[in-house]
Design a protein around this motif. Structure first.
Motif, PDB file in Angstrom:
ATOM      1  N   GLN A  98       0.359   3.654 -13.538  1.00  0.00           N
ATOM      2  CA  GLN A  98       0.646   4.637 -12.491  1.00  0.00           C
ATOM      3  C   GLN A  98       0.019   4.148 -11.183  1.00  0.00           C
ATOM      4  O   GLN A  98      -1.069   4.571 -10.827  1.00  0.00           O
ATOM      5  CB  GLN A  98       0.070   6.015 -12.886  1.00  0.00           C
ATOM      6  CG  GLN A  98       0.648   6.596 -14.147  1.00  0.00           C
ATOM      7  CD  GLN A  98       2.061   7.120 -13.949  1.00  0.00           C
ATOM      8  OE1 GLN A  98       2.510   7.355 -12.842  1.00  0.00           O
ATOM      9  NE2 GLN A  98       2.772   7.289 -15.051  1.00  0.00           N
ATOM     10  N   SER A 116       1.017   2.856  -6.940  1.00  0.00           N
ATOM     11  CA  SER A 116       2.012   3.105  -5.898  1.00  0.00           C
ATOM     12  C   SER A 116       3.109   2.051  -5.848  1.00  0.00           C
ATOM     13  O   SER A 116       4.218   2.342  -5.383  1.00  0.00           O
ATOM     14  CB  SER A 116       1.332   3.214  -4.538  1.00  0.00           C
ATOM     15  OG  SER A 116       0.695   1.993  -4.209  1.00  0.00           O
ATOM     16  N   SER A 117       2.858   0.862  -6.311  1.00  0.00           N
ATOM     17  CA  SER A 117       3.870  -0.190  -6.256  1.00  0.00           C
ATOM     18  C   SER A 117       4.884  -0.105  -7.402  1.00  0.00           C
ATOM     19  O   SER A 117       5.830  -0.874  -7.445  1.00  0.00           O
ATOM     20  CB  SER A 117       3.197  -1.566  -6.258  1.00  0.00           C
ATOM     21  OG  SER A 117       2.436  -1.737  -7.429  1.00  0.00           O
TER      22      SER A 117
END
Length: 184
Positions: A163, A165-166
């Motif tokens: 989990q 952001s990318s």
């Protein structure tokens, strides 16, 4: 999968690497990375380990000499054994995996400065070591020109994307009865 095929078609101009995880290789550490890295370095599957080691030494010496002490750890991801360096011998066992991730990550940064698309099918069959390294690499993707497409079935085994952001997830849901009837 159809989604990876669409992604591959849209990834024009990127060097493409692909691997399909197989159930029979799920017990082989770094099996996925062995395939991907050898393909990237244009090392044939049947090349002897000595050829792989020579290629690694040559590239590290020329492009990333700071990684020379960690060559035995990088070699593990290629599926070859390289005699331990003093730095690797002094490394505590509990720190080896994180140092391997760091060294392979740095190796990839140096070797893959240009855009690349890495396609991985059947990640639910991925070995534990490859999955851990892929999780680490996923954290690097936001700052690198790498696109990693992973397809997997719902399962408790194999790779599950972290989990971060990318990572963009597309969870497929079952078709509704009406949609399923349209396919008949």
């Amino acid at each position: 999968t159809r989604l990876l095929q669409a992604l591959r078609e849209d990834a024009t101009g990127l060097r493409a690497l692909n691997v399909t995880c197989e159930a029979y290789s799920a017990a082989t550490p770094y099996a996925v990375w062995r395939e991907l890295l050898r393909e990237f370095m244009e090392i044939r599957r049947d090349d002897p380990d000595a050829v792989v080691v020579d290629c690694l030494r040559r590239e590290v010496t020329a492009r990333a000499p700071d990684l020379a002490p960690w060559l035995p750890l990088i070699g593990m991801a290629f599926g070859v054994e390289i005699a331990p360096t003093p730095e690797v011998e002094m490394l505590a066992e509990r720190n080896r995996r994180s140092k391997l991730h760091e060294a392979v990550g740095r190796f990839l940064e140096v070797m893959m400065p240009d855009p690349v698309f890495i396609e991985i099918e059947n990640a639910h069959h991925m070995d534990v070591a490859s999955a851990a390294l892929l999780s680490f690499v996923a954290g690097l993707c936001g700052a690198r020109p790498w696109l990693v497409g992973v397809a997997r079935r719902p399962s408790d085994s194999g790779f599950t994307a972290p989990q971060v952001s990318s990572v963009v997830r597309i969870e497929l849901e079952p078709l509704s009865p009406d949609d399923a009837l349209r396919f008949t």
